[in-house]
Design a protein around this motif. Structure first.
Motif, PDB file in Angstrom:
ATOM      1  N   LYS A   1       4.013  -2.251   3.899  1.00 43.19           N
ATOM      2  CA  LYS A   1       3.451  -3.371   3.150  1.00 43.19           C
ATOM      3  C   LYS A   1       1.945  -3.450   3.379  1.00 43.19           C
ATOM      4  CE  LYS A   1       4.061  -8.367   2.495  1.00 43.19           C
ATOM      5  NZ  LYS A   1       4.804  -9.559   2.954  1.00 43.19           N
ATOM      6  N   VAL A   2       1.195  -3.554   2.281  1.00 39.68           N
ATOM      7  CA  VAL A   2      -0.261  -3.681   2.346  1.00 39.68           C
ATOM      8  C   VAL A   2      -0.655  -4.977   1.640  1.00 39.68           C
ATOM      9  CG1 VAL A   2      -2.468  -2.684   1.698  1.00 39.68           C
ATOM     10  CG2 VAL A   2      -0.591  -1.188   2.379  1.00 39.68           C
ATOM     11  N   VAL A   3      -1.454  -5.789   2.303  1.00 39.67           N
ATOM     12  CA  VAL A   3      -1.901  -7.063   1.737  1.00 39.67           C
ATOM     13  C   VAL A   3      -3.420  -7.028   1.604  1.00 39.67           C
ATOM     14  CG1 VAL A   3      -1.971  -9.564   2.021  1.00 39.67           C
ATOM     15  CG2 VAL A   3       0.027  -8.281   2.828  1.00 39.67           C
ATOM     16  N   VAL A   4      -3.907  -7.185   0.374  1.00 43.30           N
ATOM     17  CA  VAL A   4      -5.346  -7.202   0.114  1.00 43.30           C
ATOM     18  C   VAL A   4      -5.714  -8.570  -0.443  1.00 43.30           C
ATOM     19  CG1 VAL A   4      -7.264  -6.152  -1.128  1.00 43.30           C
ATOM     20  CG2 VAL A   4      -5.343  -4.733  -0.352  1.00 43.30           C
ATOM     21  N   ASN A   5      -6.550  -9.279   0.302  1.00 45.98           N
ATOM     22  CA  ASN A   5      -6.980 -10.630  -0.107  1.00 45.98           C
ATOM     23  C   ASN A   5      -5.797 -11.503  -0.524  1.00 45.98           C
ATOM     24  OD1 ASN A   5      -9.507  -9.534   0.319  1.00 45.98           O
ATOM     25  ND2 ASN A   5     -10.398 -10.398  -1.530  1.00 45.98           N
ATOM     26  N   GLY A   6      -4.731 -11.415   0.249  1.00 45.81           N
ATOM     27  CA  GLY A   6      -3.573 -12.272   0.018  1.00 45.81           C
ATOM     28  C   GLY A   6      -2.540 -11.739  -0.948  1.00 45.81           C
ATOM     29  N   LYS A   7      -2.828 -10.632  -1.639  1.00 41.66           N
ATOM     30  CA  LYS A   7      -1.884 -10.049  -2.600  1.00 41.66           C
ATOM     31  C   LYS A   7      -1.255  -8.810  -1.977  1.00 41.66           C
ATOM     32  CE  LYS A   7      -0.015  -9.952  -6.752  1.00 41.66           C
ATOM     33  NZ  LYS A   7       0.793 -11.049  -7.296  1.00 41.66           N
ATOM     34  N   SER A   8       0.083  -8.736  -2.014  1.00 41.93           N
ATOM     35  CA  SER A   8       0.764  -7.641  -1.317  1.00 41.93           C
ATOM     36  C   SER A   8       1.411  -6.667  -2.284  1.00 41.93           C
ATOM     37  CB  SER A   8       1.839  -8.203  -0.377  1.00 41.93           C
ATOM     38  OG  SER A   8       2.865  -8.845  -1.105  1.00 41.93           O
ATOM     39  N   GLN A   9       1.591  -5.443  -1.781  1.00 34.98           N
ATOM     40  CA  GLN A   9       2.344  -4.426  -2.490  1.00 34.98           C
ATOM     41  C   GLN A   9       2.977  -3.505  -1.459  1.00 34.98           C
ATOM     42  OE1 GLN A   9       0.603  -0.985  -4.345  1.00 34.98           O
ATOM     43  NE2 GLN A   9      -1.447  -1.469  -3.580  1.00 34.98           N
ATOM     44  N   ASN A  10       4.078  -2.860  -1.843  1.00 33.56           N
ATOM     45  CA  ASN A  10       4.721  -1.883  -0.982  1.00 33.56           C
ATOM     46  C   ASN A  10       4.211  -0.502  -1.355  1.00 33.56           C
ATOM     47  OD1 ASN A  10       6.331  -3.749   0.400  1.00 33.56           O
ATOM     48  ND2 ASN A  10       7.894  -3.705  -1.185  1.00 33.56           N
ATOM     49  N   VAL A  11       3.736   0.238  -0.361  1.00 32.17           N
ATOM     50  CA  VAL A  11       3.209   1.575  -0.585  1.00 32.17           C
ATOM     51  C   VAL A  11       4.256   2.586  -0.140  1.00 32.17           C
ATOM     52  CG1 VAL A  11       1.381   3.213  -0.038  1.00 32.17           C
ATOM     53  CG2 VAL A  11       0.856   0.773  -0.232  1.00 32.17           C
ATOM     54  N   PHE A  12       4.729   3.404  -1.074  1.00 32.60           N
ATOM     55  CA  PHE A  12       5.727   4.416  -0.760  1.00 32.60           C
ATOM     56  C   PHE A  12       5.044   5.738  -0.453  1.00 32.60           C
ATOM     57  CE2 PHE A  12       8.193   1.338  -3.085  1.00 32.60           C
ATOM     58  CZ  PHE A  12       9.417   1.344  -2.420  1.00 32.60           C
ATOM     59  N   GLY A  13       5.684   6.523   0.388  1.00 33.12           N
ATOM     60  CA  GLY A  13       5.154   7.832   0.711  1.00 33.12           C
ATOM     61  C   GLY A  13       6.073   8.556   1.664  1.00 33.12           C
ATOM     62  N   THR A  14       5.598   9.659   2.198  1.00 30.35           N
ATOM     63  CA  THR A  14       6.377  10.446   3.146  1.00 30.35           C
ATOM     64  C   THR A  14       5.547  10.704   4.394  1.00 30.35           C
ATOM     65  OG1 THR A  14       5.628  12.499   2.108  1.00 30.35           O
ATOM     66  CG2 THR A  14       7.710  11.584   1.332  1.00 30.35           C
ATOM     67  N   ASN A  15       6.222  10.670   5.523  1.00 28.91           N
ATOM     68  CA  ASN A  15       5.592  11.021   6.804  1.00 28.91           C
ATOM     69  C   ASN A  15       4.351  10.191   7.117  1.00 28.91           C
ATOM     70  OD1 ASN A  15       7.520  13.116   7.131  1.00 28.91           O
ATOM     71  ND2 ASN A  15       6.268  14.475   5.870  1.00 28.91           N
ATOM     72  N   PHE A  16       4.441   8.887   6.926  1.00 27.22           N
ATOM     73  CA  PHE A  16       3.333   8.033   7.321  1.00 27.22           C
ATOM     74  C   PHE A  16       3.156   8.106   8.835  1.00 27.22           C
ATOM     75  CE2 PHE A  16       4.078   5.116   3.458  1.00 27.22           C
ATOM     76  CZ  PHE A  16       3.110   5.805   2.730  1.00 27.22           C
ATOM     77  N   THR A  17       1.914   8.209   9.272  1.00 22.72           N
ATOM     78  CA  THR A  17       1.638   8.291  10.707  1.00 22.72           C
ATOM     79  C   THR A  17       0.816   7.097  11.185  1.00 22.72           C
ATOM     80  OG1 THR A  17      -0.304   9.669  10.201  1.00 22.72           O
ATOM     81  CG2 THR A  17       1.765  10.798  10.772  1.00 22.72           C
ATOM     82  N   ASP A  18      -0.301   6.854  10.512  1.00 22.70           N
ATOM     83  CA  ASP A  18      -1.165   5.754  10.911  1.00 22.70           C
ATOM     84  C   ASP A  18      -1.594   4.948   9.682  1.00 22.70           C
ATOM     85  OD1 ASP A  18      -2.929   7.448   9.662  1.00 22.70           O
ATOM     86  OD2 ASP A  18      -3.934   8.098  11.501  1.00 22.70           O
ATOM     87  N   VAL A  19      -2.396   3.925   9.924  1.00 24.91           N
ATOM     88  CA  VAL A  19      -2.837   3.042   8.843  1.00 24.91           C
ATOM     89  C   VAL A  19      -3.594   3.819   7.778  1.00 24.91           C
ATOM     90  CG1 VAL A  19      -4.376   1.117   8.280  1.00 24.91           C
ATOM     91  CG2 VAL A  19      -2.876   0.985  10.289  1.00 24.91           C
ATOM     92  N   LYS A  20      -4.444   4.739   8.193  1.00 21.08           N
ATOM     93  CA  LYS A  20      -5.238   5.518   7.232  1.00 21.08           C
ATOM     94  C   LYS A  20      -4.349   6.307   6.286  1.00 21.08           C
ATOM     95  CE  LYS A  20      -9.091   8.779   6.862  1.00 21.08           C
ATOM     96  NZ  LYS A  20      -8.420   9.583   5.812  1.00 21.08           N
ATOM     97  N   SER A  21      -3.260   6.869   6.790  1.00 21.18           N
ATOM     98  CA  SER A  21      -2.369   7.665   5.936  1.00 21.18           C
ATOM     99  C   SER A  21      -1.728   6.805   4.863  1.00 21.18           C
ATOM    100  CB  SER A  21      -1.292   8.345   6.789  1.00 21.18           C
ATOM    101  OG  SER A  21      -0.385   7.392   7.330  1.00 21.18           O
ATOM    102  N   VAL A  22      -1.471   5.547   5.179  1.00 23.47           N
ATOM    103  CA  VAL A  22      -0.893   4.626   4.191  1.00 23.47           C
ATOM    104  C   VAL A  22      -1.911   4.292   3.105  1.00 23.47           C
ATOM    105  CG1 VAL A  22       0.158   2.360   3.825  1.00 23.47           C
ATOM    106  CG2 VAL A  22       0.681   3.651   5.901  1.00 23.47           C
ATOM    107  N   LEU A  23      -3.146   3.990   3.523  1.00 22.85           N
ATOM    108  CA  LEU A  23      -4.193   3.651   2.554  1.00 22.85           C
ATOM    109  C   LEU A  23      -4.519   4.837   1.659  1.00 22.85           C
ATOM    110  CD1 LEU A  23      -6.639   1.490   4.713  1.00 22.85           C
ATOM    111  CD2 LEU A  23      -4.638   0.785   3.381  1.00 22.85           C
ATOM    112  N   ASP A  24      -4.468   6.040   2.211  1.00 19.76           N
ATOM    113  CA  ASP A  24      -4.702   7.239   1.406  1.00 19.76           C
ATOM    114  C   ASP A  24      -3.620   7.388   0.347  1.00 19.76           C
ATOM    115  OD1 ASP A  24      -6.978   7.838   2.827  1.00 19.76           O
ATOM    116  OD2 ASP A  24      -6.006   9.302   4.147  1.00 19.76           O
ATOM    117  N   ALA A  25      -2.367   7.122   0.748  1.00 19.69           N
ATOM    118  CA  ALA A  25      -1.250   7.238  -0.194  1.00 19.69           C
ATOM    119  C   ALA A  25      -1.364   6.208  -1.313  1.00 19.69           C
ATOM    120  CB  ALA A  25       0.074   7.076   0.538  1.00 19.69           C
ATOM    121  N   ALA A  26      -1.927   5.039  -0.987  1.00 21.07           N
ATOM    122  CA  ALA A  26      -2.081   3.965  -1.979  1.00 21.07           C
ATOM    123  C   ALA A  26      -3.373   4.103  -2.772  1.00 21.07           C
ATOM    124  CB  ALA A  26      -2.062   2.613  -1.286  1.00 21.07           C
TER     125      ALA A  26
END
Length: 352
Positions: free
Chosen positions: A83-108
């Motif tokens: 789950k990623v929340v930007v300025n109060g608005k959230s979305q679920n980021v799907f991906g594979t092999n997430f490791t750290d926060v940066k990998s999630v933001l890259d996928a999104a």
């Protein structure tokens, strides 16, 4: 003469040195046997009383016990979402092999600005309970509605005279709701990026009936007239049956639909396959490549769940409509036997 005196009972003091050595040796043997038996019994008991530790190999992301099953989410299909929340608005980021926060933001595909604050840190490992929060200064979330054009479908109707046309259903535009992250510089909009989008209202296709009925030849006799009437009736029934299975021919609207139409026909598909495609995609995503279901997280034109499933047809599954459509067609064929099979299922169940 018999001696009635009591026999002398040996005492510790009366024992000789040799007797003492024998007694001590015997005691040592007994002690070793007893001690060895106890030790062996201890090992046997320990071996059979130990309880094997259960190894968790997978879990459902919606399971209430998920939080106790490890630090790294590994669902059954090898995918995960954070789950990623930007300025109060959230979305679920799907991906594979997430490791750290940066990998999630890259996928999104979220690019950080120098003034953004991110929590937790970019190198922080993510778990099933991680919520990444981004606060962007001088930015706000803005919700806007976008019109989704409707398609025009032409269907043959044996009950209308050949060449005659009749509008069966008037078309209505759909509504796609976009949430944009708007960067402001005072009152001026510097940039606007779509954060999430979902189909608020599906478009209604315009359906035009096209007549195919031809006049029967005039009868020359009563017998022939009866025969011709029966023949005409059978012909009409046959045509009516064919019309009921005919889902019509759809006029493509926009670049994506034109590509889909041409691709299908060039690869063995039919006009009916294209009509089925337009209907399902139109009702699932409104032809928005980045459409995201706000509750389930289903993504893309076909609303794949999770969206990363489409990665089997290309690494650019998140942004390329051609990759998404190819996955959609293969999914329809593998699950329903054909694209029109998926269309028939959607008509009956309002999902596929």
């Amino acid at each position: 003469m018999t001696d009635h005196r009591a026999a002398k009972t040996p005492t510790l003091r009366s024992l000789s040195k040799r007797q003492w050595i024998k007694i001590c040796a015997g005691a040592a043997v007994i002690a070793s046997v007893v001690g060895g038996g106890l030790a062996t019994r201890g090992i046997y008991t320990q071996h059979h009383q130990q309880t094997p530790t259960a190894q968790v190999t997978a879990f459902s992301a919606t399971d209430s016990e998920a939080a106790s099953r490890g630090d790294v989410r590994t669902p059954l299909d090898g995918t995960s979402y954070v789950k990623v929340v930007v300025n109060g608005k959230s979305q679920n980021v799907f991906g594979t092999n997430f490791t750290d926060v940066k990998s999630v933001l890259d996928a999104a595909d979220i690019t950080l600005e120098p003034t953004d604050t991110v929590s937790p840190a970019l190198d922080q490992k993510v778990s099933e309970n991680t919520t990444i929060t981004i606060e962007r200064a001088d930015a706000k979330m803005q919700t806007v509605e976008q019109k989704v054009p409707f398609n025009t479908i032409r269907k043959e109707d044996p009950n209308l005279a050949k060449g005659e046309e009749k509008v069966e259903t008037e078309g209505q535009e759909g509504i796609l709701e976009n949430t944009n992250l708007v960067q402001m510089a005072g009152d001026k909009v510097v940039s606007s990026n779509t954060f999430t989008s979902w189909l608020k209202k599906a478009p209604v296709d315009k359906v035009i009936l096209v007549g195919t009925k031809t006049e029967a030849p005039k009868a020359t006799s009563n017998t022939n007239s009866s025969s011709n009437a029966n023949s005409s009736s059978n012909s009409n029934n046959s045509s009516s049956s064919a019309a009921s299975s005919n889902i019509g021919t759809t006029v493509p609207v926009g670049e994506m639909q034109q590509w889909a139409h041409d691709y299908l026909l060039a690869n063995g598909g039919t006009e009916a396959d294209f009509t089925a495609t337009v209907y399902i995609i139109g009702h699932e995503s409104g032809w928005s490549v980045s459409a995201t279901n706000p509750s389930s997280g289903a993504y893309g034109l076909p609303q794949a769940l999770p969206g990363s499933k489409m990665g089997s047809h290309g690494a650019d599954w998140a942004t390329n409509y051609q990759t998404q459509l190819r996955w959609f067609w293969d999914y329809c064929k593998s699950r329903y036997g054909s694209i029109q099979g998926a269309y028939a299922f959607w008509q009956a169940n309002h999902w596929y």
